[in-house]
Scaffold this motif. Sequence first.
Motif, mmCIF file in Angstrom:
data_model
loop_
_atom_site.group_PDB
_atom_site.id
_atom_site.type_symbol
_atom_site.label_atom_id
_atom_site.label_comp_id
_atom_site.label_asym_id
_atom_site.label_seq_id
_atom_site.Cartn_x
_atom_site.Cartn_y
_atom_site.Cartn_z
ATOM 1 N N THR A 1 88.840 -0.494 7.492
ATOM 2 C CA THR A 1 89.679 0.087 8.558
ATOM 3 C C THR A 1 90.169 -1.031 9.369
ATOM 4 O O THR A 1 91.121 -1.345 9.843
ATOM 5 N N HIS A 2 89.073 -1.915 9.762
ATOM 6 C CA HIS A 2 89.307 -2.771 10.839
ATOM 7 C C HIS A 2 90.030 -4.065 10.417
ATOM 8 O O HIS A 2 91.120 -4.511 10.851
ATOM 9 N N VAL B 1 91.860 -3.723 7.574
ATOM 10 C CA VAL B 1 93.056 -3.110 7.512
ATOM 11 C C VAL B 1 94.306 -3.428 8.668
ATOM 12 O O VAL B 1 95.451 -3.605 8.579
ATOM 13 N N ALA B 2 93.525 -3.145 9.894
ATOM 14 C CA ALA B 2 94.344 -3.003 11.228
ATOM 15 C C ALA B 2 94.931 -4.391 11.289
ATOM 16 O O ALA B 2 95.996 -4.527 11.624
ATOM 17 N N PHE B 3 94.149 -5.513 10.999
ATOM 18 C CA PHE B 3 94.791 -6.805 11.227
ATOM 19 C C PHE B 3 95.891 -7.007 10.034
ATOM 20 O O PHE B 3 96.771 -7.736 10.337
ATOM 21 N N GLN C 1 97.808 -4.750 8.736
ATOM 22 C CA GLN C 1 98.896 -3.988 9.112
ATOM 23 C C GLN C 1 99.475 -4.741 10.165
ATOM 24 O O GLN C 1 100.860 -4.699 10.399
ATOM 25 N N ALA C 2 98.847 -5.226 11.185
ATOM 26 C CA ALA C 2 99.620 -6.033 12.342
ATOM 27 C C ALA C 2 100.051 -7.492 12.025
ATOM 28 O O ALA C 2 100.475 -8.141 12.844
ATOM 29 N N ARG C 3 99.807 -7.877 10.604
ATOM 30 C CA ARG C 3 100.001 -9.237 10.270
ATOM 31 C C ARG C 3 99.658 -10.154 10.989
ATOM 32 O O ARG C 3 100.238 -11.153 11.430
ATOM 33 N N ARG C 4 98.391 -9.924 11.506
ATOM 34 C CA ARG C 4 97.397 -10.992 12.323
ATOM 35 C C ARG C 4 96.385 -11.418 11.466
ATOM 36 O O ARG C 4 95.720 -10.862 11.081
ATOM 37 N N ALA D 1 99.535 -8.835 3.607
ATOM 38 C CA ALA D 1 100.300 -8.245 4.880
ATOM 39 C C ALA D 1 100.512 -6.833 4.598
ATOM 40 O O ALA D 1 101.016 -6.584 3.457
ATOM 41 N N HIS D 2 100.216 -5.888 5.432
ATOM 42 C CA HIS D 2 100.449 -4.360 5.309
ATOM 43 C C HIS D 2 99.601 -3.718 4.266
ATOM 44 O O HIS D 2 99.960 -2.552 4.034
ATOM 45 N N HIS D 3 98.655 -4.447 3.730
ATOM 46 C CA HIS D 3 97.809 -3.881 2.745
ATOM 47 C C HIS D 3 96.330 -4.017 3.168
ATOM 48 O O HIS D 3 95.851 -2.952 3.613
ATOM 49 N N LEU E 1 88.358 -7.185 17.125
ATOM 50 C CA LEU E 1 89.279 -6.241 17.763
ATOM 51 C C LEU E 1 88.542 -5.704 19.034
ATOM 52 O O LEU E 1 89.481 -5.543 20.112
#
Lengths: 237, 237, 237, 237
Positions: C103-104, C106-108, C110-113, C173-175, C202
């Motif tokens: 999950t963490h 993926v959060a990056f 999804q934020a494209r960071r 990205a976004h995956h 995070l």
Amino acid sequence: MSRTVSEELRREVLEANLRIPRAGLATLTWGNVSGVDREAGVFVIKPSGVTYDVLTEEDLVVVSLADGSVVEGRLRPSTDTETHRSLYLAFPSIGGVTHTHSTHAVAFAQARRSIPVLGTTHADTFNGPVPVTDVLTPEQCATDYEYNTGQVIVDLLDRDDTRAREVPGALVAHHGPFTWGADATTSLEHAIVCEAVAEMALRTIALGTVEPPQHLLDRHFTRKHGPDAYYGNPSAT
Amino acid sequence: MSRTVSEELRREVLEANLRIPRAGLATLTWGNVSGVDREAGVFVIKPSGVTYDVLTEEDLVVVSLADGSVVEGRLRPSTDTETHRSLYLAFPSIGGVTHTHSTHAVAFAQARRSIPVLGTTHADTFNGPVPVTDVLTPEQCATDYEYNTGQVIVDLLDRDDTRAREVPGALVAHHGPFTWGADATTSLEHAIVCEAVAEMALRTIALGTVEPPQHLLDRHFTRKHGPDAYYGNPSAT
Amino acid sequence: MSRTVSEELRREVLEANLRIPRAGLATLTWGNVSGVDREAGVFVIKPSGVTYDVLTEEDLVVVSLADGSVVEGRLRPSTDTETHRSLYLAFPSIGGVTHTHSTHAVAFAQARRSIPVLGTTHADTFNGPVPVTDVLTPEQCATDYEYNTGQVIVDLLDRDDTRAREVPGALVAHHGPFTWGADATTSLEHAIVCEAVAEMALRTIALGTVEPPQHLLDRHFTRKHGPDAYYGNPSAT
Amino acid sequence: MSRTVSEELRREVLEANLRIPRAGLATLTWGNVSGVDREAGVFVIKPSGVTYDVLTEEDLVVVSLADGSVVEGRLRPSTDTETHRSLYLAFPSIGGVTHTHSTHAVAFAQARRSIPVLGTTHADTFNGPVPVTDVLTPEQCATDYEYNTGQVIVDLLDRDDTRAREVPGALVAHHGPFTWGADATTSLEHAIVCEAVAEMALRTIALGTVEPPQHLLDRHFTRKHGPDAYYGNPSAT
């Protein structure tokens, strides 16, 4: 065996204490549950500093409601014993008390913020925010500190037994949550709910909170509590 | 069997290491606990890179306090061994050292922020913030890097044994927490508390922090530590 | 039994897949690990949509490196199989690939960071930020979508095998994260580290980040990797 | 034994309910799954207030789709039974319904925000945001409250069965998630995904969100759903 309290109460208090780590509310030996026998004028509580994995019924300590002296037991009772006692003395409807350092509830206590009512999960158990006490004064810390920790809760609720039933828990400022209920088991379940709603509230605050309508909250509290309650099964708890 | 350290110390160091993953402080093989025998002039420490599920007493490594050489053991000691050694040499009261990469404490270390005292959970164990060290210089990284990692902690505390007892832990900047105590078990429990208060502090910061009164914090530290301590049971730990 | 790959490789790939849920990286059946046998020109991978608790060696699918066809196995391979294959073809040093939706990380994604380097936990494994790919174009999504998912990683690293060894993972990205290593086990351990450093990052970002000094990061990467590495025990992994 | 529903349906509904705590979605007894037998005109649901560790097939309650009366069972059905029933009546394709108070999804419900589509994890299951309903009116709370809780979901989706299939879940404002699917098991798995994407979204929002391209999301939804789906193994679920 001349025991001062029933085997049933001992077993319930032991079981409720063991549910603290199982529910993820414990770090090390932190946390304790007690249950009262008002006719006998005593309550049963966890001993101080004992780890949950070795805790037995024999380790539990029976304490006098009247003066806090140990009536039965070879170990020292929880350091929080006097806090439990002051709550029992102030609120006649309370049959059990739970104290934990569960992390989200402690965060609200440390920030001196009450846990706001943001949805039905909260309203199912607490008919209003879980309030936070005033900070103890230097005098309250200097003498009878643990008893006074209960007193700031009693003062917060104006020693009103009805309020204590409607919102069965409070946060002691910079310390953590105390919850109570009709018996030890219920007080422990209120500690679980207190942590769950603190966690949900913290996440909701991150997203931006919106006031929920009072008619929705009322509906949830009354369907679980009071004369028109219709939640649960008599034989199922 | 001509062992240089007692079976009891080995068992305690093994058990303390195994509690790292059980307490949720471990990722992979990260984290290590050591315990010292000052009379024998050695300490016992986890070997490098061994997974907790296969770790045995036989794998533990006995290291010389004087020069860091391996006195007993067929495996290479933890890469952090020299950090442990420098702490033992600087602070005579330390009997055990623990290092983990527990995630909330690491976050404070990475942000180069000390863990602030926000409530009684913290004050029960740490009599002040858990401080963060300076960044190691290029020179400190180039030679004796691990020993110097201990030295930045020693410098942070001005090599003051009393301070080390009052605040039994520190964060190495951009690295993570080191904690210590009277023995290996206590150092591990301080690592557990360090992570718990880091987690609570991070959540409190999200809600907005308020300074707790010093008289409350003092009360909590002194009820667990020093001549007037009354927490716990002698036979119960 | 005419098997195309060794029993050892099958067992390693099975075990690495089973570690995904044990390490807390899995939701439902999400996540998969593969391992390659370059001499045989095949790799072994988890079948699509099979739950970890019933997964056996027999369920694993052997796939041709050359064209992606199933060489052995009665089940359909993971939908991500072509992504693994494109990574194996581009980077000769890779022996194993892992994909999760932890999950963490993926959060990056999804934020494209990219996951920034904030401390030694990160530098021990990744010699630089864990980078995030470009978004796949409509054309890349329309045809050979899964193969192109690998290609955006290959493009991100300029098909440079050295870079793939120094930073053994990337975020699509976004995956979500894809990680790799010398074998299946190492690729899985890199997935565990990727999630751990994403979680730490995070939380550090919530506290305010500070740039760590490059000499500290270099020290950590080189003590675990390359000719002067001194971390771990030869027999201990 | 004259049972009104098949042993298979009972077993599936029991198993799906037991997966609620195993998937980490439960606090106390909160959460319930039901499964429908449309030919028999009934659905099977968890009883109210029963803890998961003692729940048996015998405890499940069979309820009439037509009027909500108990057809079989000695316990009172879940208080949420009428919500399930209103969803079954409105959407003919639904074979199972799940309700939980999973914490991240509840946070979005309490903030009255839909769960945005931020990546492929979401798009694999939900073809659009998981939407949040209007707040129930005082009238909707006063009479048939639980049935109306279903109705605000039905209204939100314009009673459109196709939309219910494409986005198999919704958040009831200030309450929590309801999910559904072709059967009880699928509805439970959608509850797991709903919580996972809520968690990922909350963390992504903390990092700053970026809109994902629609062509990527479409690719993911269609590779798992509809005539061209190629995810999974027929025998493997």
